[in-house]
Design a protein around this motif. Structure first.
Motif, short mmCIF file in Angstrom:
data_model
loop_
_atom_site.label_atom_id
_atom_site.label_comp_id
_atom_site.label_asym_id
_atom_site.label_seq_id
_atom_site.Cartn_x
_atom_site.Cartn_y
_atom_site.Cartn_z
N LEU A 285 89.52 31.53 -34.04
CA LEU A 285 89.97 30.45 -34.91
C LEU A 285 89.99 29.07 -34.23
CD1 LEU A 285 92.71 32.17 -37.04
CD2 LEU A 285 90.36 31.64 -37.63
N PRO A 286 90.45 28.96 -32.97
CA PRO A 286 90.42 27.63 -32.36
C PRO A 286 89.00 27.04 -32.32
CG PRO A 286 91.81 29.07 -31.08
CD PRO A 286 91.15 29.93 -32.11
N ILE B 183 88.23 25.77 -35.73
CA ILE B 183 88.97 24.54 -36.06
C ILE B 183 88.30 23.32 -35.41
CG2 ILE B 183 91.13 23.31 -35.62
CD1 ILE B 183 92.58 25.99 -36.03
N PHE B 184 88.07 23.40 -34.10
CA PHE B 184 87.50 22.23 -33.42
C PHE B 184 86.04 22.01 -33.83
CE2 PHE B 184 90.68 23.56 -30.01
CZ PHE B 184 91.65 22.72 -30.51
N ARG C 65 85.81 20.56 -37.32
CA ARG C 65 86.27 19.16 -37.30
C ARG C 65 85.18 18.25 -36.73
NH1 ARG C 65 89.04 15.38 -39.77
NH2 ARG C 65 89.71 13.76 -38.33
N PRO D 107 87.04 16.28 -30.69
CA PRO D 107 86.93 17.73 -30.91
C PRO D 107 85.85 18.37 -30.04
CG PRO D 107 86.14 16.51 -32.82
CD PRO D 107 86.81 15.52 -31.92
N LEU E 227 87.41 19.30 -26.80
CA LEU E 227 88.25 20.50 -26.93
C LEU E 227 87.39 21.75 -27.04
CD1 LEU E 227 90.87 18.95 -29.34
CD2 LEU E 227 91.28 19.72 -27.01
N LEU F 232 87.21 25.00 -24.53
CA LEU F 232 87.26 26.41 -24.92
C LEU F 232 86.09 27.18 -24.32
CD1 LEU F 232 88.26 26.36 -28.70
CD2 LEU F 232 89.65 27.01 -26.75
N ILE G 251 98.46 34.27 -38.09
CA ILE G 251 97.43 34.69 -37.13
C ILE G 251 98.02 35.71 -36.16
CG2 ILE G 251 95.84 33.89 -35.34
CD1 ILE G 251 95.88 31.16 -36.80
N ILE H 205 96.78 28.86 -27.14
CA ILE H 205 95.59 28.10 -27.57
C ILE H 205 95.55 28.05 -29.09
CG2 ILE H 205 93.08 28.01 -27.50
CD1 ILE H 205 93.19 29.54 -24.88
N ILE H 206 95.81 29.20 -29.71
CA ILE H 206 95.79 29.24 -31.17
C ILE H 206 96.86 28.33 -31.72
CG2 ILE H 206 96.24 30.73 -33.15
CD1 ILE H 206 94.95 33.02 -31.57
N SER I 97 95.82 24.70 -31.30
CA SER I 97 94.72 24.26 -32.17
C SER I 97 95.17 24.19 -33.62
CB SER I 97 93.51 25.19 -32.01
OG SER I 97 93.83 26.48 -32.42
N VAL I 98 96.07 25.10 -34.01
CA VAL I 98 96.55 25.05 -35.39
C VAL I 98 97.41 23.81 -35.62
CG1 VAL I 98 98.06 26.21 -37.04
CG2 VAL I 98 96.36 27.53 -35.83
N TRP J 112 97.12 21.03 -34.03
CA TRP J 112 96.16 19.91 -34.00
C TRP J 112 95.49 19.78 -35.36
CZ3 TRP J 112 90.83 19.33 -34.44
CH2 TRP J 112 90.29 18.17 -33.86
N TRP J 113 95.07 20.94 -35.89
CA TRP J 113 94.42 20.98 -37.18
C TRP J 113 95.36 20.47 -38.26
CZ3 TRP J 113 96.62 24.73 -40.52
CH2 TRP J 113 96.00 24.88 -41.77
N LEU K 5 95.97 16.73 -38.65
CA LEU K 5 94.90 15.96 -39.31
C LEU K 5 95.07 15.93 -40.82
CD1 LEU K 5 91.84 17.47 -37.48
CD2 LEU K 5 92.93 15.28 -37.04
N HIS K 6 95.57 17.04 -41.34
CA HIS K 6 95.54 17.21 -42.79
C HIS K 6 96.91 17.09 -43.44
CE1 HIS K 6 91.39 18.56 -42.50
NE2 HIS K 6 91.77 19.28 -41.47
#
Lengths: 209, 249, 245
Positions: free
Chosen positions: B199-200, B203-204, B207, B221, B224, B228, C135, C173-174, C177-178, C180-181, C184-185
């Motif tokens: 998932l990371p 996401i990046f 984006r 992004p 990032l 990864l 997750i 990390i998850i 990133s979540v 971060w995501w 944005l929104h």
């Protein structure tokens, strides 16, 4: 007889509920072939896989030249070649390519050496054919060619004579003789007799649980 | 025979019997190159299999215009997400084949026993997998992106993000593939294991592609994503090597 | 340093008996603390000036969410110990952790959704914490699925241990990133959980509940660990003695 080179002391191995190896010990010196015998399911294959470090024994000690193999597993494994029930051949590669990649991981081999090893096992005629088209006996012969090319002190052979015709079985015997004469060692698991003069063969009998 | 034995025993071949095991004369790099070369050779003998993930990628991206709307303006809004989900699924699809044949025919066993560090060989295998699936996906992506209404100026950004992102995906996937070795019908489980870890990257990556489509800078992004990939390069081969060893026990 | 205690801990009979002896020492304090915290949270604490009575969900939601992460970490730790020192009891402990952790995660999701309905007006919001929690649930399900799919018990132990370690590296990390995501929104009107400024009357039941849940986890783990050891060692002689006695 020289000092033992590969030594197993009191190996125990469990596979789930089954106690497969129950305190197996052996010592293998240079120039000796150890014939691991026993009925089907007695643990011959498990012993071989334990002896090459693929299966970790639950307890007991496996040593190579007096040092525990776990100290330098890669070094120990680099000094042995193991051939299981099925020769590890890629169906889409020819016998020649298979050998080149397989042995090439371990040592540099010249095309001439490859050709002569294939010649030795009477494989020259079909060495360019994909392994998928080869018979079981022919695949076994490719594995024999790998044995002679690997130039390692320890051979671990699981049922080396299966699928081979009479001449092929004699070849197995001759290759083992050569390995022993070079001061190498062989650990062979089979419920048949080895096509070999009995003088240099020791027997290890595994019994069913 | 016995005479021959005794005669030969007098002069044992030191190179073979030497107690200091003759360390593989092949360097690590050469061994890894052989693994890579072997996998590429094998893949090109089965070209049809090679095209399948690509075809899958294209057909998945094609589903969205049919399911949502043919209007490019609407598609453009979801284009980055669609591309990345399709790429993620396509790379997942190819994972099942990463180790399966090698496990089946005994090649993995020989890798473990080769005396070479298994981690490096796993890295080489993953590199081959990326060259055969990730890279072609990134190269195909502009076509799919254009069909979803992305402006041509966005294409370089999309390709770069996919190139970096698929490296990370292949590495994460190699762990999942190694963990599910020896399990029959492992496809769904492989997805269940791999997708949360991916998932990371999704996401990046999505984006970065989205910013590319909007015409904005994509450096943040991408960095990032690169982090990864680097993390994956350092850690994933270790984990897949451990899993492969265990699968052979 | 003397390591015998470490190896004794690794012996199944010893671990079994130790778990049996320790269970009440965790179970009773857990029950008392949880009840105390419930009383404090539901009765004594004043209603929140913004969220009203609905905020009381936090007394269950926050501790379960906290536990879901803590159990995963414990599981990965046990798995790593088991892999490195080849300790079977540690594998059993990791196996025992997974269903408990998955349950806490599931509870955190359900309570989060119940909490969210009065706060946001929807049952589900793609809030970064809830998303991470979801997750995490999949990480647990994958772990349990992998364990169940491998027939050989030793291989199941060791393979799933690798997955647990890989998973624990990925959790931060998850989560990052979540977040971060989400940043944005995010819509500006979304209410956030866990305000930093809580009055002491609101805060102490939360902390007590946190300790209570941690002890509850320990007690559950010990009970499940015993069940795991029994199932794994069902043919061993010491079990017959143990159960015969």
């Amino acid at each position: 007889m020289s000092d033992p080179c590969l030594q197993a002391e009191n190996l125990h191995l469990w596979r789930g509920e089954r106690h497969v190896l129950r305190g197996v010990s052996f010592a293998l010196s240079r120039g000796v072939c150890l014939h691991v015998a026993g009925a089907n399911g007695a643990g011959k294959t498990s012993l071989l896989r334990t002896a090459c470090g693929l299966l970790p024994a639950e307890s007991g000690r496996l040593s190579w030249d007096g040092r525990d193999v776990q100290e330098d597993l890669a070094g120990f494994q680099g000094a042995l070649i193991y051939i299981g029930h099925e020769p590890p051949l890629k169906a889409d590669l020819s016998a020649l390519e298979n050998l080149r990649y397989w042995i090439g991981m371990r040592r540099r081999v010249s095309p001439a050496a490859l050709a002569s090893a294939l010649q030795r096992v009477s494989a020259a005629a079909w060495s360019e054919r994909p392994a998928r088209t080869l018979s079981a006996g022919q695949k076994r012969r490719v594995a024999l060619a790998a044995l002679s090319l690997a130039l390692v002190p320890l051979w671990l052979l699981d049922e080396p004579t299966t699928n081979l015709d009479g001449e092929g079985q004699q070849l197995v015997g001759a290759l083992i003789e050569e390995q022993l004469a070079r001061g190498g060692m062989v650990l062979a698991a089979t419920h048949q007799e080895l096509p070999l003069a009995p003088a240099r063969v020791r027997r290890l009998e595994l019994r069913l649980a | 025979m016995p005479e021959l034995q005794h005669a030969a025993l007098g002069a044992p071949d030191a190179a073979v019997a030497g107690s200091a095991a003759p360390r593989a004369a092949v360097t690590l790099l050469a061994a890894a190159r052989l693994v890579l070369q072997r996998d590429l050779t094998l893949a090109f003998r089965r070209r049809a299999q090679l095209v399948q993930p690509l075809a899958f990628f294209v057909i998945v991206t094609m589903l969205f215009p049919l399911a949502i709307s043919p209007e490019l303006a609407r598609l453009r809004e979801v284009a980055a997400g669609v591309l990345w989900v399709a790429a993620l699924l396509a790379s997942l699809l190819a994972l099942e084949f990463l180790f399966r044949d090698d496990a089946h025919d005994g090649t993995l066993e020989q890798y473990v026993l080769s005396g070479q560090p298994l981690t490096a060989l796993m890295f080489a295998k993953t590199a081959a997998h990326w060259l055969l699936t990730g890279l072609p996906l990134a190269v195909m992506a502009p076509l799919a992106a254009l069909s979803l209404g992305a402006p041509p100026a966005a294409l370089p950004g999309i390709v770069v993000s996919l190139v970096i992102g698929t490296i990370a995906l292949s590495l994460i996937g190699s762990i999942g593939a190694a963990l599910t070795l020896g399990i029959r019908r492992s496809g769904v489980l492989l997805a269940l294991l791999t997708l949360p870890l991916s998932l990371p990257v999704l996401i990046f990556g999505a984006r970065a592609s989205e910013l590319a489509i909007l015409g904005d800078p994509i450096v943040a992004p991408l960095e990032l994503l690169g982090a990864l990939a680097v993390l994956g390069i350092t850690l994933a081969p270790l984990a897949s090597a451990a899993a492969v060893r265990i699968s052979l026990e | 340093m003397n390591w015998t205690w470490f190896h004794r801990l690794g012996s199944p009979p010893h671990a079994y008996r130790l778990a049996q002896r320790l269970t009440p020492w965790f179970a009773w304090p857990a029950a008392i603390l949880c009840l105390l915290a419930l009383y404090g949270g539901l009765v004594l604490a004043p209603p929140d000036y913004q969220q009203g009575e609905g905020f009381r969900m936090i007394y269950v939601h926050a501790p379960t969410a906290w536990m879901s992460l803590m159990v995963y970490t414990t599981m990965a730790l046990a798995a790593a110990v088991a892999l490195i020192w080849r300790i079977k009891v540690a594998h059993a402990a990791a196996a025992a952790c997974a269903p408990i952790g998955a349950s806490f995660t599931f509870a955190a999701l359900v309570t989060g959704s119940l909490y969210g309905e009065p706060m946001w007006g929807t049952w589900w919001e793609w809030d970064p914490r809830l998303t991470s929690e979801l997750i995490l649930l999949f990480l647990y399900l994958g772990y349990m699925g992998l364990r169940a799919a491998i027939e050989d018990p030793q291989r199941a132990d060791r393979t799933s241990a690798v997955l647990a370690v890989v998973g624990v590296v990925n959790v931060p990390i998850i989560h990052y990133s979540v977040s971060w995501w989400n940043s944005l929104h995010q819509a500006p009107t979304v209410m956030r959980f866990g305000k930093p400024h809580m009055s002491p009357a609101m805060l102490w039941p939360l902390l007590v509940m946190l300790i209570g849940f941690t002890l509850l986890f320990a007690a559950l783990l010990l009970v499940r660990l015993r069940a795991e050891i029994l199932a794994r060692e069902r043919n061993a002689a010491w079990i017959r003695e143990e159960l015969g006695a």
